[in-house]
Design an enzyme around this catalytic site. Sequence first.
Site, PDB file in Angstrom:
ATOM      1  CG  ASP A   1      23.657   2.123  46.547  1.00 37.85           C
ATOM      2  OD1 ASP A   1      22.870   1.615  47.391  1.00 37.85           O
ATOM      3  OD2 ASP A   1      24.663   2.766  46.889  1.00 37.85           O
TER       4      ASP A   1
ATOM      5  CE  LYS B   1      23.576   4.012  41.133  1.00 36.16           C
ATOM      6  NZ  LYS B   1      24.938   3.537  41.226  1.00 36.16           N
TER       7      LYS B   1
END
Length: 206
Positions: free
Chosen positions: A135, A117
């Site tokens: 996320d 991420k």
Amino acid sequence: MDTEKVLNYLEELFPEPACELKFNSRFELLVSVILSAQCTDKRVNMVTKELFKKYSTPKDFANLKQEELEKEIKSCGFYHNKAKNIISCSKDILERFNGKVPGNIDDLMTLAGVGKKTANVVYSVGFGGDAIAVDTHVFRVSNRLGVHSKNPLECEKKLEEIIPKDKWSRAHHQLVLFGRYMCKAIKPNCKECELTGICEYYNERK
Ligand code: SF4
């Protein structure tokens, strides 16, 4: 997920999507993204406003004692690990990447504290690359709308299949903003949302 409908609606809501973190360099972006794990961008910006006045380069952070950095970033949560990761990440950048944040996802992921991420955010925001960072907001919103993924990596793969590549980064920001301000974790604002007709979460609960 009805991708076209979702993307068109997100365009209407967020015609100028952007990362809400404040930074002046790719390295500051990287530090901010590491600090943003389990923390709001607003809080990170408050902390980095002061932090980056004192330290802003890999060299500055590599020379810091862990306890010193912990004190500075305490309010972001998980400060022990975050401080440790930022310091070793800074040392790595100095030793292995000539003091520069690497510009590809594989190299970024070799840095301490940098998972998929974080690497995707730095690659897309810092280098203008195409990437969908998943996320908590992107994961929740996508699943509510019918992406059916069990973990962020699976979600990323599925979104990459249904969203055109040149829209990955834009869609990432729009999904984050949509999750943050409309499709919130608790009490999503379904009354105002125009996706009720195609939203699995909404229709299961009707
Ligand atoms: S209808 Fe509600 S749950 Fe579905 S996307 Fe909109 S805000 Fe989220």
